[in-house]
Design a protein around this motif. Sequence first.
Motif, PDB file in Angstrom:
ATOM      1  N   ALA A 113      12.450  22.143  25.277  1.00  0.00           N
ATOM      2  CA  ALA A 113      12.722  23.174  24.272  1.00  0.00           C
ATOM      3  C   ALA A 113      12.696  22.562  22.873  1.00  0.00           C
ATOM      4  O   ALA A 113      12.150  23.140  21.929  1.00  0.00           O
ATOM      5  N   TYR A 114      13.274  21.376  22.738  1.00  0.00           N
ATOM      6  CA  TYR A 114      13.327  20.708  21.437  1.00  0.00           C
ATOM      7  C   TYR A 114      11.909  20.397  20.940  1.00  0.00           C
ATOM      8  O   TYR A 114      11.556  20.690  19.798  1.00  0.00           O
ATOM      9  N   ALA A 115      11.112  19.823  21.829  1.00  0.00           N
ATOM     10  CA  ALA A 115       9.747  19.462  21.436  1.00  0.00           C
ATOM     11  C   ALA A 115       8.952  20.695  21.034  1.00  0.00           C
ATOM     12  O   ALA A 115       8.225  20.691  20.045  1.00  0.00           O
ATOM     13  N   MET A 116       9.127  21.792  21.795  1.00  0.00           N
ATOM     14  CA  MET A 116       8.355  22.998  21.479  1.00  0.00           C
ATOM     15  C   MET A 116       8.818  23.647  20.183  1.00  0.00           C
ATOM     16  O   MET A 116       8.037  24.286  19.499  1.00  0.00           O
ATOM     17  N   SER A 117      10.101  23.457  19.839  1.00  0.00           N
ATOM     18  CA  SER A 117      10.572  24.103  18.614  1.00  0.00           C
ATOM     19  C   SER A 117      10.272  23.267  17.373  1.00  0.00           C
ATOM     20  O   SER A 117      10.133  23.789  16.291  1.00  0.00           O
ATOM     21  N   ARG A 118      10.170  21.938  17.530  1.00  0.00           N
ATOM     22  CA  ARG A 118      10.054  21.091  16.348  1.00  0.00           C
ATOM     23  C   ARG A 118       8.639  20.573  16.075  1.00  0.00           C
ATOM     24  O   ARG A 118       8.309  20.257  14.948  1.00  0.00           O
ATOM     25  N   TYR A 119       7.847  20.471  17.114  1.00  0.00           N
ATOM     26  CA  TYR A 119       6.516  19.925  16.899  1.00  0.00           C
ATOM     27  C   TYR A 119       5.468  20.944  17.282  1.00  0.00           C
ATOM     28  O   TYR A 119       5.695  21.767  18.153  1.00  0.00           O
ATOM     29  N   ARG A 120       4.347  20.866  16.609  1.00  0.00           N
ATOM     30  CA  ARG A 120       3.233  21.716  17.000  1.00  0.00           C
ATOM     31  C   ARG A 120       2.453  20.991  18.067  1.00  0.00           C
ATOM     32  O   ARG A 120       1.642  20.116  17.787  1.00  0.00           O
ATOM     33  N   LEU A 121       2.725  21.345  19.312  1.00  0.00           N
ATOM     34  CA  LEU A 121       2.103  20.626  20.402  1.00  0.00           C
ATOM     35  C   LEU A 121       0.881  21.382  20.891  1.00  0.00           C
ATOM     36  O   LEU A 121       0.911  22.608  20.987  1.00  0.00           O
ATOM     37  N   PRO A 122      -0.174  20.634  21.205  1.00  0.00           N
ATOM     38  CA  PRO A 122      -1.309  21.317  21.820  1.00  0.00           C
ATOM     39  C   PRO A 122      -0.884  21.834  23.198  1.00  0.00           C
ATOM     40  O   PRO A 122      -0.242  21.109  23.968  1.00  0.00           O
ATOM     41  N   GLY A 123      -1.175  23.069  23.474  1.00  0.00           N
ATOM     42  CA  GLY A 123      -0.846  23.626  24.788  1.00  0.00           C
ATOM     43  C   GLY A 123       0.608  24.020  24.955  1.00  0.00           C
ATOM     44  O   GLY A 123       1.066  24.213  26.080  1.00  0.00           O
ATOM     45  N   ALA A 124       1.341  24.122  23.846  1.00  0.00           N
ATOM     46  CA  ALA A 124       2.764  24.477  23.949  1.00  0.00           C
ATOM     47  C   ALA A 124       2.931  25.862  24.586  1.00  0.00           C
ATOM     48  O   ALA A 124       3.846  26.081  25.374  1.00  0.00           O
ATOM     49  N   GLU A 125       1.997  26.755  24.250  1.00  0.00           N
ATOM     50  CA  GLU A 125       2.077  28.110  24.810  1.00  0.00           C
ATOM     51  C   GLU A 125       1.902  28.095  26.329  1.00  0.00           C
ATOM     52  O   GLU A 125       2.577  28.825  27.053  1.00  0.00           O
ATOM     53  N   THR A 126       0.972  27.257  26.777  1.00  0.00           N
ATOM     54  CA  THR A 126       0.738  27.121  28.215  1.00  0.00           C
ATOM     55  C   THR A 126       1.996  26.608  28.903  1.00  0.00           C
ATOM     56  O   THR A 126       2.403  27.127  29.945  1.00  0.00           O
ATOM     57  N   VAL A 127       2.608  25.594  28.290  1.00  0.00           N
ATOM     58  CA  VAL A 127       3.832  25.032  28.870  1.00  0.00           C
ATOM     59  C   VAL A 127       4.913  26.115  28.927  1.00  0.00           C
ATOM     60  O   VAL A 127       5.591  26.279  29.943  1.00  0.00           O
ATOM     61  N   ARG A 128       5.023  26.872  27.850  1.00  0.00           N
ATOM     62  CA  ARG A 128       6.026  27.930  27.801  1.00  0.00           C
ATOM     63  C   ARG A 128       5.817  28.925  28.946  1.00  0.00           C
ATOM     64  O   ARG A 128       6.753  29.380  29.573  1.00  0.00           O
ATOM     65  N   MET A 129       4.543  29.231  29.206  1.00  0.00           N
ATOM     66  CA  MET A 129       4.237  30.187  30.268  1.00  0.00           C
ATOM     67  C   MET A 129       4.508  29.598  31.646  1.00  0.00           C
ATOM     68  O   MET A 129       5.108  30.235  32.496  1.00  0.00           O
ATOM     69  N   MET A 130       4.078  28.336  31.814  1.00  0.00           N
ATOM     70  CA  MET A 130       4.291  27.647  33.091  1.00  0.00           C
ATOM     71  C   MET A 130       5.778  27.607  33.413  1.00  0.00           C
ATOM     72  O   MET A 130       6.187  27.797  34.556  1.00  0.00           O
ATOM     73  N   VAL A 131       6.551  27.339  32.372  1.00  0.00           N
ATOM     74  CA  VAL A 131       7.980  27.180  32.554  1.00  0.00           C
ATOM     75  C   VAL A 131       8.626  28.489  33.001  1.00  0.00           C
ATOM     76  O   VAL A 131       9.601  28.502  33.736  1.00  0.00           O
ATOM     77  N   SER A 132       8.041  29.623  32.571  1.00  0.00           N
ATOM     78  CA  SER A 132       8.662  30.884  32.992  1.00  0.00           C
ATOM     79  C   SER A 132       8.046  31.440  34.283  1.00  0.00           C
ATOM     80  O   SER A 132       8.470  32.474  34.754  1.00  0.00           O
ATOM     81  N   LEU A 133       7.078  30.728  34.840  1.00  0.00           N
ATOM     82  CA  LEU A 133       6.466  31.185  36.089  1.00  0.00           C
ATOM     83  C   LEU A 133       7.475  31.454  37.209  1.00  0.00           C
ATOM     84  O   LEU A 133       7.374  32.475  37.878  1.00  0.00           O
ATOM     85  N   PRO A 134       8.438  30.561  37.430  1.00  0.00           N
ATOM     86  CA  PRO A 134       9.378  30.833  38.524  1.00  0.00           C
ATOM     87  C   PRO A 134      10.095  32.172  38.376  1.00  0.00           C
ATOM     88  O   PRO A 134      10.555  32.729  39.362  1.00  0.00           O
ATOM     89  N   ILE A 135      10.194  32.684  37.156  1.00  0.00           N
ATOM     90  CA  ILE A 135      10.816  34.001  36.981  1.00  0.00           C
ATOM     91  C   ILE A 135       9.867  35.089  37.475  1.00  0.00           C
ATOM     92  O   ILE A 135      10.282  36.087  38.059  1.00  0.00           O
TER      93      ILE A 135
END
Lengths: 259, 340
Positions: free
Chosen positions: A83-105
């Motif tokens: 969460a910290y990395a996604m909020s503070r840095y512009r990471l390539p593929g951050a959106e993908t990670v965000r989606m992957m992370v909510s997959l179990p829901i």
Amino acid sequence: MMQRLLAPLTLGLVLLFLIGPFVIIVAASFSAGDTMAFPPQGFSLKWIAKVFTVESFRQSFGTSMFLAIGGTIAALILGIPAAYAMSRYRLPGAETVRMMVSLPIIVPGIIVGLALLRYFVIPLGVSITAALFVAHTALILPYAVRVVSASLANLRSDMEEAAVLLGASRGGAFFRVVLPNIRGGILSAFILGFVTSFNQVPVSLFLSGPGVRTLPIDMLGYMEIVFDPSVAALSSLLAFLSIGIVFAAERFLGFSRYV
Amino acid sequence: MSDTSFLSLENLTLAYGKTVAVEGLNLEITRGELIALLGPSGCGKTTTMRAIAGLMAVKSGRIVLDGRDITRTPANRREVGLVFQSYALFPHLTVFENVAFGLRLKGMGGAALEEKVMGAIASVGLTPFARRKTPDLSGGQQQRVALARSMVMEPKVLMLDEPLSNLDARLRLEMRTELQRVQKQSGLTMIFVTHDQVEALALADRIVVMRDGAIEQIGTPEEIYNRPASGFVADFVGFENIFALRDGHLVAGETEIALEAPPEAAGLAWRPAAVPLGQGPFAGTVRSVSFAGNRREYLLDTALGPIKTEVDAALPAQGLGSSVSFDLPAAAAAPLRRFG
């Protein structure tokens, strides 16, 4: 006239369906009779007392507690840095990670459970407990990331820069400034994760083996054999435990701000 | 090392990715000076400040502070203080702990820490608030906590980002006096960033006017106010009538007017107060009048385009649409080295 009655009527029905079952279960758990029944026959605490004497309940309660606490801690250890990395840095593929992370829901738990059993436990010979731990961590992770992200979003990044200019390292700034200020979010994530894990049925259904069961699965199994009110009593105890935790969290932390 | 270059920025170029924010900037700052970086948003003033603090990587060029090249020194070892526009206080800590933060990291503790922190808190007049949490304080108090927190570290340079912009008018004046007092008392080298010319003129020893990532003019407040180097600076410090000069002729669109002007000037600029109304060779019609207490401000439509003038409000008001004469006295104009 119709309209004026309709709104309270709807509200009343909604409340009835939400709270009704809960009231019935609580009432049934104080029954003096030998079968689960409503209205209860007489009043006694014997079924509440019996819950504590059932060996398998004690064991599966332990398993569930271990999964809920351990899994939540593991999810937070993974989720806070994410969460910290996604909020503070512009990471390539951050959106993908965000989606992957909510997959179990999004993915039905029953599929997660089946997949873990078929492709993780059976071919790799992983123990049921380990598989349960992995599954519960993965299930809690989305909540951990989301709740912690929400509290990080409220935290200005110039606070960390101020800490660095006062001599702190990047890591020092995180531990001294960021962490204390997202404490409420972390605790909220912990409670949410704990409750999610503790009440989890579909995934755990596939991942139970000899002597290893989570409490809800154990209760299902117990009910298939015995139909006394002790399951109702246990349900009531768990419900009050959950309510107590959430109430305390709201009272002391403003839980609902983060969820 | 000569005292004239306590902090020097040498040919500094800064960029966000491929977007260049500051290009080839050169600046020498003397020890104990109070410098204002003045310019509109996007001119690179904040970027420059962040680069000095080490919060922004330098693309090329050097930053030398007190004889040491700090271009690549990490921000936490630069001995540079920064008071953020938002103050960036630590909300989970008390005033005392905010101010003590940096000293504790240095390993200071006990009575020495207590004395130093309380001294810093006293110097900004917040002694009764030392044990309060910072979110409970007013904006002005929070800013003073931020100031004390930076000052207590005894930085070589203290920078302030728009220090007065978040305060109301009364507090602004109070804080302005406070900053000047603190600076004179401590002898600290200070740089503050502002888009408000009034702040810059009132506070700074020297003003650096920036535009599009480069320095437009450096000078004392008097120099900037009276002798702007360019039309841009003139416009920024309240010259509202700015004209280009070509071969001794004032040029405004199609119109050219012969005028006695310094030969090297590329333009002339008049403040509204320097344009007399009711006399002179030029004619215009009144487009708007507004009353401003002791002055009355006029906007005239003229062959030179719109002209702004202001005269004593005691004089009778000219009605809208009436024809008036006015003058553009060359002696009252500021000559501009560059028109743009």
